[in-house]
Write a protein that holds these residues in place. Structure first.
Motif, short mmCIF file in Angstrom:
data_model
loop_
_atom_site.label_atom_id
_atom_site.label_comp_id
_atom_site.label_asym_id
_atom_site.label_seq_id
_atom_site.Cartn_x
_atom_site.Cartn_y
_atom_site.Cartn_z
N ALA A 161 -18.60 6.04 17.96
CA ALA A 161 -18.72 4.76 17.26
C ALA A 161 -20.13 4.46 16.75
N THR A 162 -21.09 5.35 17.01
CA THR A 162 -22.45 5.13 16.54
C THR A 162 -22.83 6.24 15.57
N TYR A 163 -23.42 5.88 14.42
CA TYR A 163 -23.76 6.89 13.42
C TYR A 163 -24.79 7.87 13.97
N ASP A 164 -25.89 7.34 14.52
CA ASP A 164 -26.95 8.20 15.03
C ASP A 164 -27.75 7.39 16.03
N MET A 165 -28.57 8.05 16.82
CA MET A 165 -29.34 7.36 17.86
C MET A 165 -30.72 7.96 17.97
N TYR B 66 -33.28 10.42 16.92
CA TYR B 66 -32.94 10.81 15.55
C TYR B 66 -33.33 12.24 15.22
N SER C 194 -30.28 13.92 19.77
CA SER C 194 -29.59 12.63 19.69
C SER C 194 -28.16 12.70 20.18
N GLY D 28 -24.46 10.51 19.47
CA GLY D 28 -23.89 9.86 18.30
C GLY D 28 -23.22 10.83 17.35
N HIS E 94 -14.51 3.71 11.17
CA HIS E 94 -15.46 2.78 11.79
C HIS E 94 -16.03 1.84 10.73
N VAL F 173 -19.68 0.02 10.61
CA VAL F 173 -20.72 0.74 11.34
C VAL F 173 -21.53 1.51 10.31
N TYR G 228 -25.21 3.35 8.47
CA TYR G 228 -26.28 4.35 8.62
C TYR G 228 -27.44 3.72 9.38
N VAL G 229 -28.00 4.46 10.30
CA VAL G 229 -29.23 4.07 10.99
C VAL G 229 -30.16 5.27 11.03
#
Ligand SMILES: [Cu+2]
Length: 273
Positions: free
Chosen positions: A163-167, A170, A174, A176, A230, A233, A235-236
């Protein structure tokens, strides 16, 4: 509007036109520019420094733009051509029609990995490997040798469910969706496919093998599927991250394209399903 189709559903005429357009880009010298660009980014992208094309959040928008450039170059040769995608979770053996002589040709011979059939075999005379890391000028593959299994659909599902694009941080460490899809962590999707094909696909000059584009077109489709699954949710990261391309930063080598510009593929193409 461009429609990207599953390679398994292409007609004989569509395969012929795709191959002819790729060979024309090779003949004109345009093709090798793409190989060179990809290798420059592979060599430069590092976990602890600047990273753009790989091992970073911009892996997905960077390759989306890179594939678009290639697809537009193909369409300048033949406007009917679109990039097909290879769903390697379904077409997962060396007997897939992808590897037949009327399309990409098969695996390499055991002695030296040389591909000996299809339009990209060195013997056909149309596919010199010019951007290379050693002296060998013939296309090489060793399907299923260094890693025996392509990812399965349940493995793909397990990554799409993240559920998370990236963490942070980075990079290749990572958690995600992005890093699991790229493959540095977990079940390993994208990186494993490069290794399964072997030969040039397992190197920084991987676009020397035309299957590069079909592989990345499917990775790109998985990003689109993840977005549908998702909604909301995004881009990060979204700002102020050293060495990493934030949502509204421009990406090299274009310097005019931001991840924010690449999130919606329907501005450029749709998929058959
Ligand atoms: Cu790549």
């Amino acid at each position: 509007m461009t429609v990207r189709k599953n390679q398994a559903a292409l007609t004989a005429d569509e395969k012929r036109r795709f191959v002819a357009a790729v060979l024309e880009l090779k003949r004109s010298g345009r093709y090798d520019d793409f190989v060179r660009t990809h290798n420059e980014f592979i060599m430069a992208d590092t976990d602890s420094g600047e990273r753009t094309g790989h091992r970073s959040p911009s892996f997905l928008p960077w390759h989306r733009r890179f594939l678009l450039d290639f697809e537009q170059a193909l369409q300048a040769v033949d406007s009917t051509v679109a990039l097909p995608y290879w769903d390697w979770s379904t077409d997962r053996t060396v007997r897939a029609s992808l590897w037949a002589p009327d399309f990409l040709g098969g695996t390499g011979r055991s002695t030296d990995g040389r591909v000996t059939d299809g339009p990209f075999a060195a013997s056909a005379g149309n596919w010199p490997v010019n951007v290379r890391v050693d002296g060998r000028t013939f296309l090489r593959r060793s399907l299923g040798t260094s890693v025996s299994e392509l990812p399965t659909r349940p493995e793909v599902e397990s990554v799409l469910s993240m559920a998370t694009y990236d963490m942070a941080p980075y990079n290749s460490a990572s958690d995600g969706f992005r890093n699991h899809l790229e493959g540095w962590r977990g079940v390993n999707l994208h990186n494993r496919v490069h290794r399964w094909v072997g030969g040039h696909m397992a190197t920084g000059v991987s676009p020397n093998d035309p299957v590069f584009w079909l592989h990345h077109a499917y990775v790109d489709k998985l990003w689109a599927e993840w977005q549908r699954r998702h909604p909301g949710v995004g881009y990060v990261p979204t700002g102020g991250t050293p060495d990493v391309v934030d949502l509204d930063d421009t990406m090299k080598p274009w310097n005019t394209v931001r991840p924010a510009d690449m999130l919606d593929h329907t501005a450029f193409y749709t998929f058959d399903a």
